[in-house]
Scaffold this active site. Structure first.
Site, short mmCIF file in Angstrom:
data_model
loop_
_atom_site.label_atom_id
_atom_site.label_comp_id
_atom_site.label_asym_id
_atom_site.label_seq_id
_atom_site.Cartn_x
_atom_site.Cartn_y
_atom_site.Cartn_z
N ASP A 43 -6.60 9.95 -11.75
CA ASP A 43 -6.29 10.42 -13.42
C ASP A 43 -7.53 11.30 -13.58
O ASP A 43 -8.67 11.01 -13.19
CB ASP A 43 -6.06 9.17 -14.22
CG ASP A 43 -5.86 9.50 -15.68
OD1 ASP A 43 -5.56 10.69 -15.81
OD2 ASP A 43 -5.76 8.65 -16.42
N SER A 44 -7.53 12.25 -14.29
CA SER A 44 -8.55 13.18 -14.68
C SER A 44 -9.81 12.79 -15.45
O SER A 44 -10.58 13.48 -15.85
CB SER A 44 -7.84 14.42 -15.08
OG SER A 44 -7.37 14.21 -16.42
N GLY A 45 -9.20 11.71 -16.33
CA GLY A 45 -10.06 11.18 -17.48
C GLY A 45 -9.44 11.47 -18.73
O GLY A 45 -9.98 11.07 -19.88
N GLY A 46 -8.45 12.15 -18.76
CA GLY A 46 -7.76 12.64 -20.03
C GLY A 46 -7.38 11.63 -20.94
O GLY A 46 -7.65 11.43 -22.11
N PHE A 47 -6.81 10.62 -20.24
CA PHE A 47 -6.17 9.13 -21.03
C PHE A 47 -7.65 8.41 -21.73
O PHE A 47 -7.56 7.81 -22.63
CB PHE A 47 -5.40 8.28 -20.08
CG PHE A 47 -5.07 7.14 -20.55
CD1 PHE A 47 -3.91 7.16 -21.49
CD2 PHE A 47 -5.71 5.77 -20.61
CE1 PHE A 47 -3.47 5.99 -22.35
CE2 PHE A 47 -5.22 4.81 -21.28
CZ PHE A 47 -4.08 4.82 -21.96
N ASP B 28 -6.33 16.76 -19.70
CA ASP B 28 -5.49 17.06 -20.65
C ASP B 28 -5.96 16.33 -21.78
O ASP B 28 -6.65 15.33 -21.98
CB ASP B 28 -4.00 16.95 -20.27
CG ASP B 28 -4.02 15.18 -20.19
OD1 ASP B 28 -4.57 14.54 -19.64
OD2 ASP B 28 -2.73 14.75 -20.54
N GLN C 202 2.58 17.50 -22.28
CA GLN C 202 2.31 16.64 -23.48
C GLN C 202 3.38 16.81 -24.51
O GLN C 202 4.41 17.48 -24.21
CB GLN C 202 0.83 16.99 -23.97
CG GLN C 202 -0.04 16.46 -23.21
CD GLN C 202 -0.08 14.41 -23.02
OE1 GLN C 202 0.65 14.17 -24.16
NE2 GLN C 202 -0.81 14.19 -22.37
N GLY D 18 1.17 11.12 -22.47
CA GLY D 18 1.65 10.77 -23.82
C GLY D 18 2.75 10.09 -24.17
O GLY D 18 3.15 9.97 -25.28
N ASP E 28 2.62 4.33 -12.44
CA ASP E 28 1.21 3.63 -12.54
C ASP E 28 1.13 2.74 -13.86
O ASP E 28 1.45 3.09 -14.78
CB ASP E 28 -0.05 4.30 -12.10
CG ASP E 28 -0.50 5.14 -13.61
OD1 ASP E 28 -1.41 4.43 -14.04
OD2 ASP E 28 0.01 5.79 -14.20
N CYS F 35 11.53 -13.74 -4.42
CA CYS F 35 10.18 -12.85 -3.73
C CYS F 35 9.85 -13.37 -2.57
O CYS F 35 9.80 -14.47 -2.16
CB CYS F 35 8.84 -13.01 -4.94
SG CYS F 35 7.58 -11.89 -4.60
N CYS G 22 6.41 -12.54 -1.35
CA CYS G 22 5.23 -12.43 -1.32
C CYS G 22 4.44 -13.74 -0.89
O CYS G 22 5.15 -14.66 -0.79
CB CYS G 22 4.51 -12.09 -2.60
SG CYS G 22 4.31 -13.27 -3.90
N CYS H 42 4.72 -16.63 -3.31
CA CYS H 42 5.96 -17.32 -3.30
C CYS H 42 6.29 -18.21 -2.16
O CYS H 42 6.86 -18.97 -2.27
CB CYS H 42 7.01 -16.32 -3.79
SG CYS H 42 6.77 -15.61 -5.66
N HIS I 56 1.40 -11.32 -6.43
CA HIS I 56 2.80 -11.47 -6.66
C HIS I 56 3.52 -10.37 -7.48
O HIS I 56 4.56 -9.59 -7.19
CB HIS I 56 2.97 -12.79 -7.45
CG HIS I 56 4.32 -12.80 -7.96
ND1 HIS I 56 5.65 -13.10 -7.22
CD2 HIS I 56 4.87 -12.59 -9.21
CE1 HIS I 56 6.74 -12.85 -8.02
NE2 HIS I 56 5.96 -12.84 -9.14
#
Length: 392
Positions: free
Chosen positions: A103-107, A157, A206, A234, A284, A322, A324, A327, A353
């Protein structure tokens, strides 16, 4: 291309993405990157600071994870670009040899709004660690991501909150488009200097919940370049879920069919299933590990709070469907004991899990798409999930 059938195998020049099949608007694809192949739909666990909290790279690989997410803003502040550069980039630093998206840092501009100021040139912010003053620009974001060495790099962004006014959202769209040009120029300069070490640059569209602004953002973004993938930013930032679904329904036909579509910050199971239905390929979210650390597990029958007293003597696995390690090896009673005793193993097992649950979920979705019956499968899966877990 008809439901469930093989696509024509067409790939984009930069991303090597192909569609293997569709079912309605749902898509099953493959993204080939130098460090690995990603099968879509896919979920990317979040390793903000170069670690998916409490889990090792080996555990993530065993859980079926194909790509991780890191964050330029946080890694810039700690450990810093000097350390990352000296130690060979984030892959080597954290011991993960598969693809990484950053991620660019925009969030963080959005989520840490109380400590920053935005203008047309960039963002001035105070570190949440020590209060030091910093200036983040599109060029610096690209520089940071180049040092990190990520395989997919997101354009810088502006992400407005879900309740933002139309005027504020319009400003964010314009600013994000202007910053995209600067990101592209900086990214291309890095590719010229290091032709074998460059990742792919994804733009971010956006527009919040304003359909016309969303469509305009997409049109102008596509006119600005031949991008190897598209980020959808967004959404899931405070607006109602039906607004998210409405926007995805509207924008899907405008998105290129031959490139991956990444819905940023979405990762609750039912949200993933609904977004795949609307043509999204990549996801993500911190939800699986954050919920796991707090004692909440994703199961085929909905979310389950393992700290409940009703699980004190429950011999059943967390989720009988599951595969994993959690479980396969431990009972609900034992997991509850770990949490009420504040034992670290409990939060690790539930985090593992939950990550595996989302990896399996996207694999099941992919299989349903390739069979050509995603809509039927999704309806049945959501009905069971939303019913909630039965009493032990």
């Amino acid at each position: 291309m008809t439901d469930g059938r093989m696509a024509d195998g067409r790939v984009t020049d930069a991303g090597h993405f192909r569609l293997d099949g569709t079912s309605g608007r749902a898509r099953a694809g493959v993204l080939d990157l130098p460090r690995g192949t990603i099968h879509t739909p896919c979920f990317m666990p979040v390793g903000t600071l170069g670690t998916v909290k409490s889990l090792t790279p080996g555990e993530l690989r065993a859980a079926g994870v194909e790509i991780l997410l890191g964050n330029a803003y946080h890694l810039y502040l700690r450990p810093g670009t000097r350390v990352l550069k000296e130690l060979g980039g984030l892959h080597r630093f954290m011991g993960w040899d598969g693809p990484i998206l950053t991620d660019s840092g925009g969030f963080q501009v959005f989520s840490l709004a109380r400590i920053n100021e935005i203008d047309d040139e960039g963002v001035t912010f105070r570190s949440h660690l020590d209060g030091s003053l910093h200036r983040l620009t599109p060029e610096l974001s690209m520089d940071i991501q180049a040092v990190i060495g990520s395989d997919i790099r997101m354009a810088f962004d502006e992400c407005p909150p879900g309740e933002a006014s139309r005027e504020a959202v319009r400003t964010a769209v314009e600013r994000s488009l202007a910053w995209l040009e600067r990101c592209r120029d900086s990214h291309e300069a890095h590719l010229d200097a290091h032709p074998d070490g460059g990742g792919l640059l994804f733009p971010i569209v956006q527009g919040a919940s304003f359909e016309d602004l969303r469509l305009e953002s997409i049109e102008r973004t596509l006119a600005a370049g031949e991008w190897p993938g598209i980020g959808i930013g967004g959404l899931s930032v405070g607006e109602a879920k039906d607004a998210t679904h409405r926007v995805l329904d509207v924008i899907e036909p405008a998105l290129p069919s031959d490139r991956p579509r990444y819905l940023m910050g979405v990762g609750y199971p039912d949200d993933v299933v609904e977004a795949v239905r609307r043509g999204v390929d990549m996801f993500d979210c911190v939800a699986p590990t954050r919920n796991g650390r707090n004692g909440t597990a994703f199961t085929a029958e909905g979310r389950l709070n393992i700290k409940g007293a009703r699980f004190a003597a429950d011999p059943a696995p967390l989720d009988a469907t599951c595969d994993c390690a959690c479980c396969a090896g431990y009972s609900r009673a034992y997991l509850r004991h770990l949490f009420v005793s504040n034992e670290l193993l409990g939060l690790r097992l539930l985090s593992l899990h939950n990550v595996r649950f989302l990896i399996r979920l996207t694999s099941l979705a992919r299989a349903a798409i390739l069979r050509g019956d995603y809509g039927r499968w999704a309806d049945a899966w959501l009905a069971t999930y939303r019913r909630g877990p039965a009493a032990p």
